[in-house]
Design an enzyme around this catalytic site. Structure first.
Site, PDB file in Angstrom:
ATOM      1  N   PHE A 116      48.839  23.152  46.042  1.00 12.85           N
ATOM      2  CA  PHE A 116      49.800  22.539  45.133  1.00 12.85           C
ATOM      3  C   PHE A 116      49.456  21.049  44.948  1.00 12.85           C
ATOM      4  CE2 PHE A 116      53.908  20.270  44.547  1.00 12.85           C
ATOM      5  CZ  PHE A 116      54.168  20.727  43.262  1.00 12.85           C
ATOM      6  N   GLN A 117      49.427  20.626  43.693  1.00 13.75           N
ATOM      7  CA  GLN A 117      49.081  19.248  43.320  1.00 13.75           C
ATOM      8  C   GLN A 117      47.721  18.818  43.843  1.00 13.75           C
ATOM      9  OE1 GLN A 117      52.553  16.667  44.075  1.00 13.75           O
ATOM     10  NE2 GLN A 117      53.224  17.174  42.004  1.00 13.75           N
TER      11      GLN A 117
ATOM     12  N   MET B 117      45.538   1.331  11.849  1.00 14.01           N
ATOM     13  CA  MET B 117      44.076   1.281  11.817  1.00 14.01           C
ATOM     14  C   MET B 117      43.510   2.616  11.332  1.00 14.01           C
ATOM     15  SD  MET B 117      41.646  -0.808  12.075  1.00 14.01           S
ATOM     16  CE  MET B 117      41.738  -2.214  13.187  1.00 14.01           C
TER      17      MET B 117
ATOM     18  N   GLU C 195      52.353   7.194  35.876  1.00  9.92           N
ATOM     19  CA  GLU C 195      51.225   6.642  36.630  1.00  9.92           C
ATOM     20  C   GLU C 195      50.240   5.857  35.776  1.00  9.92           C
ATOM     21  OE1 GLU C 195      52.393   9.723  37.032  1.00  9.92           O
ATOM     22  OE2 GLU C 195      52.610  10.149  39.180  1.00  9.92           O
TER      23      GLU C 195
ATOM     24  N   LYS D 108      46.784  13.675  52.951  1.00 10.98           N
ATOM     25  CA  LYS D 108      48.083  13.391  53.567  1.00 10.98           C
ATOM     26  C   LYS D 108      48.009  13.408  55.094  1.00 10.98           C
ATOM     27  CE  LYS D 108      52.945  14.568  53.446  1.00 10.98           C
ATOM     28  NZ  LYS D 108      53.999  15.407  52.880  1.00 10.98           N
TER      29      LYS D 108
END
Lengths: 163, 568
Positions: free
Chosen positions: B112-113, B478, B50, B162
């Site tokens: 969940f999630q 760096m 993502e 949802k």
């Protein structure tokens, strides 16, 4: 320097956390913050007491203005304004203290709004220093509990914060 | 027309003429994915992580004038996207990020999630919304696009549970948006602009300092016109490169921590400084107290009032859209009877040329080991200076900024503010999709490229013929440079003991991989890469391990306290 910043913001879920989040994210001070809907229920009015150098206060007002839900921001302490705070103090009130506490409440133009055999609840309004002074005026050992609303403020005369 | 919330989302994207949505599916966005499947106007680009979805949308937005769109699921989909969102926020890139949320009834129950998406992203978005009613989807998406692209642009997130995407409502996309709490300024204050022009015309040691605001507001042509009309020197910030043509004589190079000697000196010793769409950040002017030691008048044009007088006090603030303000400035200068003092200007230019004579970007051209600067110079030559170049973060980013002379805006795509390693490859995907047929190079390092290397899969699936220029020095360069300068050469955690064979890794993904180990092979390899127009070519270029980026203003130091390569 202490500043009292007043703002109008959309009365929407999450608007408060955007303001408080801004203060913590940018390490600005908050002494107190009060918020409630206005006569127009779609708008909330918030009063924030903060402190900082002129540069910091300038950034605070700019950053607040930048928040999408903030409609208007003024620094009330830039000019004449009034501040008020409400405090409820629960004190142990027995024996001779009952009379003394009643007298102090009267002197401070407070009201006793709850009475039991052993306690009073005193309601006081005023600016923050007056409320602080009340603590000094009574025997601190008698204080059972205090709660303060934090400062709310309004400009004097023609200074009007409205959309 | 009664449709589901998911259909509303897709219809809104169609209405906004969105070509590509970069995303990754999951439980909470299944209804939206189903609607995407049923149409072909909005194309979905399936990334492999993502973070890359947001970077790709970001690269798309930076290289065009459009809003980038990403779509991710709830929970880990969102947390993975946060780095991308914060990257866009720091660089003021217009994005709309649509995120799925658990069903309304499950919110707050540790479902969940589930994560508090609005809470997690609040400090790194311009604004965000949680849509609780299906009727609110269309007006919210309309607002999201409006907020993202107007004022100081930025990412806007729309979180949709949802169940809301499954509910039905009447579809009606609003024609316009009005928000009483959001009215960005466009025109600058005329009195301030007049004062600014007066100051510019009286300047004896002027300097123009232009940043990303010039790119965002598509004002490059106006900037060029202004600078040429006045005969002033001009510098660009890292975000502003390409805003003024780098091959022009009046361009003195990038300024800042790794800016040119002449740009930093001219900034410090100017008497009138015109800052346009830039924000005097710590990597640009170093210690503000040191910068303030030389008295100068500063004019600052910016759309965001909070960017003005944040780190540096300015004399003439002008809040407005850079493009509109420059129109007014140009008009006033054109009609003015006076011009800046020619003699003073000539003396100032003589001084600047003397500074330029230090040749602060010189490096060892006779080295038998490949110098990274040489690779970028050759990249510029081979692409005729006309490629889109994305970069990751670190030494390679600075060399690309110093040595690829960008003559056009929106060609240089990098994470300036947040400094996000892993940005380059996914951003390049967005750029290539926006500009099919154009040369797109991703200048990266072996450290950064591994942070989003999984996107080689996306590149294959969507046939993106990127040219990856991996300046491989087997160090987190760096970090190593700072450890050499500040930490007694103790290279703690900055050396990679194991590295994959990048050329073969690219081949495993179905691309072309080439390893380059000799300076004489660099140009040929680059040519071959760009000749393979339809293939992604991964050039793994083994460069000098100990090369450092100079000039360098050490952290906390003043702008003129530079270390030059010749000092060493």
């Amino acid at each position: 320097m202490r500043h009292v910043i007043s703002l109008l913001l959309e009365n929407e879920a999450g608007a408060l956390s955007r303001v408080s989040g801004l203060f913590s994210a940018r390490a600005y001070n908050i002494e107190s913050l009060t918020v409630a809907p206005t006569d127009d229920p779609s708008l909330s009015r918030m009063t924030i007491v903060t402190s900082g150098s002129d540069d910091v206060i300038e950034q605070i007002t700019k950053q607040l203005n930048k928040l999408v839900e903030v409609v208007k921001v003024v620094d009330l302490s830039e000019a004449a304004h009034i501040e008020r705070e409400l405090m409820l103090v629960k004190v142990r009130a027995t024996g001779k203290d009952r009379e003394e506490l009643k007298r102090m409440a009267d002197i401070f133009r407070g009201r006793i709004i709850d009475v039991t055999e052993s306690a009073y609840v005193i309601e006081l309004t005023g600016n923050s220093t007056k409320l602080d002074a009340f603590f000094d005026a009574i025997d601190r050992n008698l204080i059972l509990e205090t709660v303060r609303t934090g400062v709310c403020g309004i400009g004097r005369g023609d200074r009007i914060l409205r959309i | 027309m009664v449709v589901t919330g998911a259909e509303v989302v897709v219809k809104c994207l169609q209405e906004e003429n969105i070509e590509y949505v970069f995303g990754y599916p999951g439980g909470a966005v299944l209804h939206i994915y189903d609607e995407l499947f049923k149409q072909d106007k909005v194309r979905h680009v399936l990334v492999r992580h993502e973070q890359a979805a947001v970077h790709a949308a970001d690269g798309y937005a930076r290289s065009t004038e459009k809003v980038g769109v990403a779509l991710v699921t709830s929970g880990p989909g969102v947390t993975n996207a946060v780095t991308g969102i914060a990257t866009a926020y720091m660089d003021s890139i217009p994005l709309v990020v649509i995120t799925g949320q658990v069903p309304t009834a499950a919110i707050g129950l540790d479902a969940f999630q589930e994560v508090d998406t609005v809470g997690i992203t609040r400090p790194c978005v311009k604004h965000n919304f949680l849509v609780k009613n299906v009727e609110d989807i269309a007006p919210t998406i309309k607002k999201a696009f409006y907020l993202a692209r107007t004022g100081r642009p930025g990412p806007v997130l729309v979180d949709i549970p949802k169940d809301v995407t499954a509910q039905r409502c009447e579809y009606d996309y609003p024609r316009s948006v009005a928000m009483r709490s959001y009215n960005p300024v466009v025109k600058g204050h005329q009195g301030q602009i007049k004062k600014a022009v007066q100051l510019l015309l009286e300047a004896r040691r002027p300097m123009v300092y232009a940043g990303g605001g010039v790119i965002q507001s598509n004002s490059s042509e106006k900037l060029v016109k202004l600078v040429r009309m006045l005969g002033f020197p001009c510098t660009n910030t890292l975000m502003g490169l390409g805003g003024y043509p780098a091959t022009d004589r009046q361009f003195v190079g990038m300024l800042g921590m790794h800016g040119t000697y002449e740009a930093n000196m001219a900034m410090q010793y100017s008497d009138v400084l015109l800052a346009i769409g830039a924000r005097f950040d710590d990597r640009v002017i170093g210690d503000p107290a040191h910068f303030a030691q030389v008295p100068r008048k500063i004019i600052h044009i910016d759309i965001d009032p909070s960017s003005i007088s944040k780190r540096v006090k300015v004399d003439i603030p002008i809040v407005g859209n850079v493009s509109d303000v420059l129109d007014d400035v140009l008009r006033l200068i054109e009609s003015a009877t006076s011009r800046p003092d020619g003699e003073a200007l000539a003396a100032w230019w003589a001084q600047i040329e003397e500074w330029r004579g230090r040749d602060c970007l010189k490096y060892d051209r006779a080295s038998p080991i490949i110098k990274p600067q040489y690779v970028i110079e050759k990249l510029w030559e081979v692409t005729g200076g006309d490629a889109f170049v994305t970069s990751d973060v670190g030494q390679h980013q600075m060399w690309a900024a110093q040595f690829y002379k960008f003559d056009k805006p929106r060609r240089w795509i990098n994470s300036g503010g947040l400094g996000t390693m892993g940005f380059g490859l996914p951003a390049a995907m967005g750029v290539q999709l926006a500009h099919p047929g154009s040369a797109v190079a991703c200048v990266t390092g072996e450290g950064s490229i591994q942070m989003c290397i999984q996107e080689l899969g996306t590149c294959k699936q969507f046939r993106l013929p990127l040219k990856i220029v991996n300046l491989n020095n087997r160090y987190l360069g760096m970090v190593r440079q700072w450890q050499e300068l500040f930490h007694g050469n103790r290279y703690s955690g900055s050396y990679m003991d194991f590295l994959p064979d990048f050329a073969r890794l690219a081949e495993a993904y179905g691309h072309v991989g080439i390893t380059v180990e000799s300076p004489s092979d660099v140009e040929g390899a680059l040519q071959e890469a760009f000749e393979r127009k339809n293939e992604l070519v991964f050039l793994d270029i083994k460069v000098d391990q100990t090369e450092n980026v100079y000039p360098m203003v050490l952290g906390g130091k003043g702008l003129t306290e530079m270390i030059l390569s010749e000092d060493l």
